[in-house]
Motif scaffolding. Sequence first.
Motif, mmCIF file in Angstrom:
data_model
loop_
_atom_site.group_PDB
_atom_site.id
_atom_site.type_symbol
_atom_site.label_atom_id
_atom_site.label_comp_id
_atom_site.label_asym_id
_atom_site.label_seq_id
_atom_site.Cartn_x
_atom_site.Cartn_y
_atom_site.Cartn_z
ATOM 1 N N ASN A 212 -1.067 2.099 -1.937
ATOM 2 C CA ASN A 212 -1.442 3.365 -1.301
ATOM 3 C C ASN A 212 -0.687 3.578 0.003
ATOM 4 O OD1 ASN A 212 -3.263 4.289 -3.157
ATOM 5 N ND2 ASN A 212 -5.001 3.240 -2.227
ATOM 6 N N MET A 213 -0.600 2.521 0.783
ATOM 7 C CA MET A 213 0.076 2.592 2.086
ATOM 8 C C MET A 213 1.564 2.903 1.899
ATOM 9 S SD MET A 213 -0.236 2.139 5.391
ATOM 10 C CE MET A 213 0.872 1.851 6.748
ATOM 11 N N THR B 91 2.041 6.469 0.883
ATOM 12 C CA THR B 91 1.738 7.382 2.000
ATOM 13 C C THR B 91 2.913 7.480 2.972
ATOM 14 O OG1 THR B 91 -0.569 6.751 1.810
ATOM 15 C CG2 THR B 91 0.075 7.868 3.833
ATOM 16 N N ILE B 92 3.607 6.359 3.162
ATOM 17 C CA ILE B 92 4.753 6.374 4.085
ATOM 18 C C ILE B 92 5.971 7.011 3.422
ATOM 19 C CG2 ILE B 92 6.352 4.912 5.409
ATOM 20 C CD1 ILE B 92 3.490 5.037 6.548
ATOM 21 N N PRO C 34 6.309 11.523 2.438
ATOM 22 C CA PRO C 34 6.811 12.523 3.397
ATOM 23 C C PRO C 34 8.330 12.483 3.559
ATOM 24 C CG PRO C 34 4.915 11.393 4.297
ATOM 25 C CD PRO C 34 5.268 10.674 3.044
ATOM 26 N N LEU C 35 8.938 11.314 3.318
ATOM 27 C CA LEU C 35 10.393 11.190 3.500
ATOM 28 C C LEU C 35 11.169 12.003 2.471
ATOM 29 C CD1 LEU C 35 10.718 7.403 4.343
ATOM 30 C CD2 LEU C 35 10.887 9.320 5.904
ATOM 31 N N LEU D 116 10.916 14.974 1.989
ATOM 32 C CA LEU D 116 11.307 16.221 2.655
ATOM 33 C C LEU D 116 12.785 16.211 3.031
ATOM 34 C CD1 LEU D 116 8.564 17.300 5.220
ATOM 35 C CD2 LEU D 116 9.747 18.775 3.617
ATOM 36 N N PHE D 117 13.299 15.018 3.284
ATOM 37 C CA PHE D 117 14.715 14.896 3.677
ATOM 38 C C PHE D 117 15.652 15.406 2.585
ATOM 39 C CE2 PHE D 117 13.659 11.822 7.133
ATOM 40 C CZ PHE D 117 14.367 12.469 8.122
ATOM 41 N N PHE E 209 15.872 18.959 3.226
ATOM 42 C CA PHE E 209 16.437 19.112 4.566
ATOM 43 C C PHE E 209 17.975 18.971 4.523
ATOM 44 C CE2 PHE E 209 15.274 17.535 9.145
ATOM 45 C CZ PHE E 209 15.887 18.648 9.665
ATOM 46 N N TRP F 3 -12.490 2.455 -1.406
ATOM 47 C CA TRP F 3 -12.742 3.650 -0.594
ATOM 48 C C TRP F 3 -14.199 3.723 -0.159
ATOM 49 C CZ3 TRP F 3 -8.782 6.504 1.208
ATOM 50 C CH2 TRP F 3 -7.556 6.339 0.553
ATOM 51 N N PRO G 102 -8.836 1.209 3.353
ATOM 52 C CA PRO G 102 -8.283 1.182 1.992
ATOM 53 C C PRO G 102 -6.810 0.769 1.984
ATOM 54 C CG PRO G 102 -9.211 3.338 2.526
ATOM 55 C CD PRO G 102 -9.214 2.548 3.775
ATOM 56 N N PHE G 103 -6.139 0.996 3.097
ATOM 57 C CA PHE G 103 -4.722 0.646 3.181
ATOM 58 C C PHE G 103 -4.526 -0.791 3.653
ATOM 59 C CE2 PHE G 103 -3.272 5.293 3.942
ATOM 60 C CZ PHE G 103 -3.536 5.565 2.610
ATOM 61 N N MET H 8 -1.287 1.637 11.455
ATOM 62 C CA MET H 8 -1.012 2.816 10.653
ATOM 63 C C MET H 8 -0.471 3.941 11.533
ATOM 64 S SD MET H 8 -3.120 4.365 7.589
ATOM 65 C CE MET H 8 -4.464 5.219 8.324
ATOM 66 N N TRP I 257 3.115 3.479 12.161
ATOM 67 C CA TRP I 257 3.910 3.942 11.016
ATOM 68 C C TRP I 257 4.063 5.459 11.035
ATOM 69 C CZ3 TRP I 257 7.263 2.008 7.817
ATOM 70 C CH2 TRP I 257 7.243 0.642 7.532
ATOM 71 N N PHE I 258 2.956 6.163 11.339
ATOM 72 C CA PHE I 258 3.045 7.629 11.344
ATOM 73 C C PHE I 258 3.903 8.115 12.501
ATOM 74 C CE2 PHE I 258 -1.124 8.036 8.823
ATOM 75 C CZ PHE I 258 -0.408 7.958 7.645
ATOM 76 N N LEU J 24 7.389 7.702 11.402
ATOM 77 C CA LEU J 24 7.725 8.745 10.429
ATOM 78 C C LEU J 24 8.155 10.016 11.155
ATOM 79 C CD1 LEU J 24 7.625 8.497 7.400
ATOM 80 C CD2 LEU J 24 5.337 9.478 7.423
ATOM 81 N N PHE K 24 11.988 11.955 11.528
ATOM 82 C CA PHE K 24 12.362 13.358 11.351
ATOM 83 C C PHE K 24 13.093 13.895 12.573
ATOM 84 C CE2 PHE K 24 9.530 13.177 7.735
ATOM 85 C CZ PHE K 24 10.263 13.919 6.815
ATOM 86 N N ILE L 94 21.273 15.652 10.905
ATOM 87 C CA ILE L 94 21.582 16.701 9.934
ATOM 88 C C ILE L 94 22.246 17.893 10.629
ATOM 89 C CG2 ILE L 94 20.564 18.375 8.336
ATOM 90 C CD1 ILE L 94 18.515 16.117 7.642
#
Lengths: 146, 253
Positions: A106-107, A110-111, A114-115, A117-118, A121, B18, B24-25, B32, B35-36, B39, B43, B50
């Motif tokens: 799951n982890m 989840t990471i 979203p990538l 999207l590149f 992009f 859950w 759960p992760f 976490m 990590w976000f 992320l 970008f 880009i």
Amino acid sequence: MNTQHQSHVDIDALYQGDQSKLYSGLMAEHHGADINSEGSKKQVKRIIKVTIFLTIITALEVVLGLWGHHVGVPRAVTSALFLIMTLLKAAYIVKVFMHLGDETRNMIVTILIPLTLFIWFIIAFLADGGFWLHMNHSSGIHYMLP
Amino acid sequence: MSTTTAPLPASVSAPKVWGGGRSPFNVSYGKMMMWFFLLSDAFTFGALLISYGTTRFFSSVWPEANAVFYASPFFGDKNLPLVFVSLMTFILILSSVTMVLAVHAGHYNDKRGVVKWLLWTIIGGIAFLSCQAWEWTHLHAEGGWWGSFTDLSMPASAIQHFFGNYPGHVLTATNHAAAMQATHDFFNYFFTITGFHGCHVASGVCFNTMILINTVNGTYERRGHYEMVEKIGLYWHFVDLVWVFVFTCFYLL
């Protein structure tokens, strides 16, 4: 603490005190193992293997950059190879060095989702750049310096 | 929904993934969120790289990496393309390795190991920053900076060396303006992107120093885990990861 009879109450107590104890390192994975244990040495070996792998790829990139340029290998070929090697290096760094490969499914998902999207992009913006060049060429209008 | 099934006693059933109480992760909140954050940072760097690519795509000419990055310290004006930046890349990869060894030592509550590998990581980070300072100084001496190369009265011969002296790379009166614009754009992007990355390396060195002090003081030993080293480790690896892409985009492609 007797781990064999760990009830919900114990887990809750740990969670409210410091949840990191549940998930991090010694308590979560290695159950009091020593740094010189078999499992530890195996992991260090894996790290060294990946290090050698990353070094070889970087060396290959540099060789291709110099030699390909010298011999005149088509730009598209070298660029494609560079991108493949870069993504390979990135994958190994994320998987082994950042331990994402050891996380739950799951982890990981989840990471990684979203990538994606590149993909949009990169395609959208490079296409835009290419179109702009085409317009400049066909219209004869050149953009100006400030 | 079935209403006939009697709920099992909490002490008998295995905790549901859950069902609350556990992540759960299988990661803590802090990890976490790191990590976000990474992320989102990916970008930010992605957008910078880009837009660099887009600008490059709409330029009919573009400076040649092998011709711009040819110099190494102690070798004067000798033509050594890619050599110095390969050294920088290697230094950053090695510091990433020492960081992962620090995280590994932390997993086993090996305080001495954490201190040793964190020290090497900090040294690697400082070495990388020193290399970058040298490269910036060198390119600045060659005339490159934010907002440089805007004077169209400058002859093409003054920027020819950035495009290399290969057949097909010779600047003429027709592409002179485009070449000047491309050189200007190239240096703007180069200093912005490597500068933003350098800020990340510099703050990473600060974070590493902070967790080194905490480790030496025994903060994590008392806490019972070295998760902070893991979290800062994630950040440090990410910085290495970004450099992998910067290296490809600026020096190879």
